[in-house]
Write a protein that holds these residues in place. Sequence first.
Motif, short mmCIF file in Angstrom:
data_model
loop_
_atom_site.label_atom_id
_atom_site.label_comp_id
_atom_site.label_asym_id
_atom_site.label_seq_id
_atom_site.Cartn_x
_atom_site.Cartn_y
_atom_site.Cartn_z
N VAL A 44 42.94 44.89 41.59
CA VAL A 44 43.93 43.82 41.43
C VAL A 44 43.40 42.51 42.00
O VAL A 44 43.51 41.45 41.38
CB VAL A 44 45.27 44.21 42.10
N HIS A 45 42.79 42.59 43.18
CA HIS A 45 42.27 41.39 43.82
C HIS A 45 41.20 40.73 42.95
O HIS A 45 41.20 39.51 42.75
CB HIS A 45 41.70 41.75 45.20
N ARG A 46 40.32 41.54 42.40
CA ARG A 46 39.25 40.99 41.55
C ARG A 46 39.82 40.36 40.28
O ARG A 46 39.41 39.27 39.89
CB ARG A 46 38.28 42.13 41.18
N LEU A 47 40.80 41.02 39.67
CA LEU A 47 41.36 40.51 38.43
C LEU A 47 42.17 39.23 38.65
O LEU A 47 42.07 38.29 37.86
CB LEU A 47 42.23 41.57 37.77
N VAL A 48 42.98 39.19 39.69
CA VAL A 48 43.82 37.99 39.88
C VAL A 48 42.96 36.78 40.23
O VAL A 48 43.27 35.65 39.81
CB VAL A 48 44.92 38.21 40.95
N LEU A 49 41.88 36.98 40.95
CA LEU A 49 41.00 35.85 41.25
C LEU A 49 40.33 35.34 39.98
O LEU A 49 40.17 34.13 39.78
CB LEU A 49 39.95 36.24 42.28
N ALA A 50 39.92 36.28 39.11
CA ALA A 50 39.30 35.87 37.85
C ALA A 50 40.31 35.14 36.96
O ALA A 50 39.99 34.10 36.35
CB ALA A 50 38.74 37.09 37.13
N LEU A 51 41.54 35.66 36.88
CA LEU A 51 42.58 35.02 36.08
C LEU A 51 42.96 33.66 36.65
O LEU A 51 43.29 32.73 35.89
CB LEU A 51 43.80 35.93 35.99
N GLU A 52 42.91 33.54 37.96
CA GLU A 52 43.21 32.25 38.59
C GLU A 52 42.13 31.22 38.24
O GLU A 52 42.44 30.05 37.97
CB GLU A 52 43.32 32.42 40.10
N ARG A 53 40.86 31.64 38.23
CA ARG A 53 39.79 30.72 37.87
C ARG A 53 39.93 30.23 36.42
O ARG A 53 39.58 29.10 36.10
CB ARG A 53 38.42 31.39 38.06
N LEU A 54 40.47 31.09 35.58
CA LEU A 54 40.69 30.74 34.17
C LEU A 54 42.00 29.97 33.97
O LEU A 54 42.35 29.64 32.84
CB LEU A 54 40.71 32.00 33.31
N ARG A 55 42.75 29.73 35.05
CA ARG A 55 44.03 29.03 35.03
C ARG A 55 45.11 29.80 34.26
O ARG A 55 46.09 29.25 33.81
CB ARG A 55 43.88 27.62 34.46
N LEU A 56 44.89 31.12 34.12
CA LEU A 56 45.91 31.98 33.54
C LEU A 56 46.90 32.42 34.62
O LEU A 56 48.01 32.86 34.31
CB LEU A 56 45.27 33.19 32.87
N LEU A 57 46.48 32.35 35.87
CA LEU A 57 47.35 32.55 37.02
C LEU A 57 47.21 31.34 37.95
O LEU A 57 46.21 30.63 37.92
CB LEU A 57 46.99 33.82 37.80
N ALA A 58 48.25 31.15 38.76
CA ALA A 58 48.23 30.11 39.80
C ALA A 58 48.97 30.66 41.01
O ALA A 58 49.36 31.84 41.01
CB ALA A 58 48.87 28.83 39.28
N ARG A 59 49.16 29.85 42.03
CA ARG A 59 49.90 30.30 43.21
C ARG A 59 51.00 29.30 43.54
O ARG A 59 50.84 28.10 43.34
CB ARG A 59 48.97 30.44 44.41
N ASP A 60 52.10 29.84 44.04
CA ASP A 60 53.19 28.96 44.45
C ASP A 60 52.99 28.52 45.89
O ASP A 60 51.95 28.81 46.51
CB ASP A 60 54.55 29.63 44.24
N THR A 61 53.96 27.79 46.43
CA THR A 61 53.81 27.24 47.78
C THR A 61 53.76 28.32 48.86
O THR A 61 53.32 28.05 49.97
CB THR A 61 54.98 26.28 48.08
N GLN A 62 54.18 29.55 48.52
CA GLN A 62 54.12 30.65 49.48
C GLN A 62 52.88 31.52 49.29
O GLN A 62 52.73 32.55 49.93
CB GLN A 62 55.37 31.52 49.33
#
Length: 241
Positions: A44-62
């Motif tokens: 999960v950690h590897r996938l979410v970081l990859a998706l975040e780099r592709l701007r398919l995921l982001a993070r909220d203020t928390q």
Amino acid sequence: MATSTLESGVGVLDKASLLLGVLEAGPASLSRLVSATGLKRPTVHRLVLALERLRLLARDTQGRFVLGPRLGLMAAKVRADHLAAVAEPVLCELRDQTGASARLFRRRGRTRVCVAEAVAPGNPAVRDRTPMGVPLPMNAGPVSQVLLAWERPEELYEGLRGAMFTASTLSGVRRQGWAHSVGGREHGIAAVAAPVRGPSGRVVAALSVSGPAARMPSAQGRDLVSSLVDAAVRLSRVADR
């Protein structure tokens, strides 16, 4: 592991789809994604970081993961294509009612693009020129004002950099629900624009009527604005489908 009714048979894509499916319900921490999908934490950690780099995921203020801005842009383009495909009868009716050219615009980053039009005949010496599909600057005119006026504050103020209108102008647009200018984009051309809204109420397009100012002496007239706003509402209903 949690299963999905939509599977490609490609392991990494199905795992990414699981993560996106969880986030459709709202923000989630890494631990929540692990428990909801049944995937191993390192995966999960590897996938979410990859998706975040592709701007398919982001993070909220928390610091929780959320669906990223690129997904919104993709969805907006799908809606834009849909709107362009069904807009012609509305644009033609608006042109015939007002005697002015009717156009539908979408925002593309820091530009605006005409995606559909119904052009009124006119004097070639004073022509309302708007090339279809060509990115145009967002620094002038009522279409730009409408596309910016309801944006998030950071987007709004970024859009005001180098603009020929002010934050006060956009406040007035929000208050009255439409924008008007004479010569804002092209000398001698008057234009009025109104927002087209998507399912969430967000402005997804701008509908405009424009023409030589001499032929539109009452560009803010009640009948013209009423026809424009009514047409924008009709297109908003289509955008909701």
